[in-house]
Scaffold this motif. Structure first.
Motif, PDB file in Angstrom:
ATOM      1  N   VAL A  54       0.669  -1.204  -0.048  1.00 54.38           N
ATOM      2  CA  VAL A  54      -0.034  -0.111   0.031  1.00 54.38           C
ATOM      3  C   VAL A  54       0.901   1.117  -0.008  1.00 54.38           C
ATOM      4  O   VAL A  54       0.806   2.114  -0.796  1.00 54.38           O
ATOM      5  CB  VAL A  54      -0.961  -0.113   1.226  1.00 54.38           C
ATOM      6  N   VAL A  55       1.633   1.487   0.993  1.00 56.62           N
ATOM      7  CA  VAL A  55       2.515   2.411   1.098  1.00 56.62           C
ATOM      8  C   VAL A  55       4.209   2.309   1.732  1.00 56.62           C
ATOM      9  O   VAL A  55       4.105   1.214   2.355  1.00 56.62           O
ATOM     10  CB  VAL A  55       1.792   3.437   2.197  1.00 56.62           C
ATOM     11  N   SER A  56       4.914   2.724   1.359  1.00 54.93           N
ATOM     12  CA  SER A  56       6.236   2.672   1.934  1.00 54.93           C
ATOM     13  C   SER A  56       6.922   4.005   2.390  1.00 54.93           C
ATOM     14  O   SER A  56       6.579   5.195   1.989  1.00 54.93           O
ATOM     15  CB  SER A  56       7.142   2.145   0.967  1.00 54.93           C
ATOM     16  N   VAL A  57       7.719   3.758   3.471  1.00 57.43           N
ATOM     17  CA  VAL A  57       8.373   4.829   4.226  1.00 57.43           C
ATOM     18  C   VAL A  57       9.679   4.845   4.362  1.00 57.43           C
ATOM     19  O   VAL A  57      10.033   3.564   4.730  1.00 57.43           O
ATOM     20  CB  VAL A  57       7.649   5.174   5.606  1.00 57.43           C
ATOM     21  N   THR A  58      10.675   5.709   3.804  1.00 55.17           N
ATOM     22  CA  THR A  58      12.076   5.473   3.791  1.00 55.17           C
ATOM     23  C   THR A  58      12.342   6.125   5.165  1.00 55.17           C
ATOM     24  O   THR A  58      12.251   7.481   5.306  1.00 55.17           O
ATOM     25  CB  THR A  58      12.875   6.073   2.701  1.00 55.17           C
TER      26      THR A  58
END
Length: 315
Positions: A184-188
């Motif tokens: 769904v979503v990725s956070v770096t």
């Protein structure tokens, strides 16, 4: 006189013209100077080629596809199917740990939680009215566990940032139906480490060791080579399916794999690279071609394999 004239079939004028038109060639003159130095030049070239074949070497490389992996990025997926109720962030936005990112419709979870909370309040009143009622106490304990589970399920319908960082990818929109396991979503995160994963032919596994150089050419940057140091080499030779599972669902299909392979990792010292004075960022999933030097062999042995034992061992 008349008999002599009758024996000739050509006129005198024609014979004289024919004899006068012949041009005799000159003697071929060859200068001994240039033939002499040309001879010695050819001899020198032959000797140099023989020495180069005897002393020169040809390197052999283990070559295969490679992929850039950006570590420190969290990929969020859903465990249950649902419809996106709201998207609270946008790509490139900075978020803090625990901040809501994407929420899903949770009507069933909400109704279940409300029902359990009502039953929990009723049992709590019974326990307060009659503290000696063991059945009411046991029911209250059971309802407390069910309430905590229902609360966890409801909270799971909202994806939150696992760490402080930047939203790198956002793959859904409001009203979209999402299947279980979909990204769904990725956070770096703030601390990002770049690793290069090379997939080299499994037959070269005994010759691959940590500490050796790995030459890399990124796709899109032809003939621009970077050299990294091998950090680790896989202990097993695996097939394409296992490699795809290792790379992940999103990246495994991007690489063409065939035959047995060994996974080689090289640490990239920076998150950016410079080509012709311009600086570029490494992105997760970038493809490349990797070459690891495994041995060198004399040119003469390459031309005549039968001399391998007579000329010594290879490096």
């Amino acid at each position: 006189m008349e008999a002599t004239q009758r024996t000739r079939i050509f006129r005198e004028e024609a014979l004289r013209h024919h004899e006068g038109s012949q041009d005799e060639g000159d003697v071929l003159r060859i200068s001994p100077k240039w033939t002499q130095w040309t001879y010695w030049v050819l001899i020198a070239l032959i000797v140099a080629a023989a020495l180069y074949s005897l002393l020169g070497t040809i390197p052999e490389y283990a070559s295969g596809p490679a992929m850039v992996k950006v570590e420190g990025r969290s990929e969020l997926t859903v465990e249950a199917p649902g419809i996106v109720a709201s998207v609270d962030v946008r790509p490139g936005q900075r978020v803090e740990a625990g901040q809501p990112l994407v929420s899903f419709l949770s009507r069933e979870e909400t109704s279940t939680l409300e029902r359990i909370e009502r039953e929990f309040e009723l049992q709590l009143v019974r326990v307060l009215q009659n503290p000696a009622d063991e059945s009411a106490r046991q029911a209250l304990t059971s309802l407390r566990a069910e309430r905590e589970l229902a609360q966890a399920r409801q909270q799971a319908r909202t994806l939150r940032a696992p760490q402080a960082g930047v939203v790198s990818t956002l793959k859904v929109r409001k009203g979209q139906y999402v299947n279980p396991g979909e990204s769904v979503v990725s956070v770096t995160g703030d601390e990002v480490h770049v690793t290069l994963v090379a997939l080299l032919p499994g037959g070269y596994r005994p010759r691959l060791e940590p500490g050796k150089p790995l030459r890399v050419e990124l796709n899109g940057f032809s003939h621009e080579y970077q050299t990294f140091t091998i950090e680790s080499v896989g202990d097993q030779v695996v097939g394409p399916n296992e490699v795809r599972r290792y790379l992940g669902a999103d990246s495994g299909d991007a690489v063409q794999l065939s035959g047995p392979m060994v996974v080689v990792k090289a640490k990239v010292p920076a998150t950016t690279f410079t080509i012709k004075g311009k600086t570029f960022n490494y992105f997760d999933g970038m493809l490349a071609q990797a070459d690891a030097r495994v041995r060198t062999e004399r040119i003469l042995v390459t031309l005549i394999p039968g001399l391998k034992g007579a000329l010594g061992h290879e490096d």
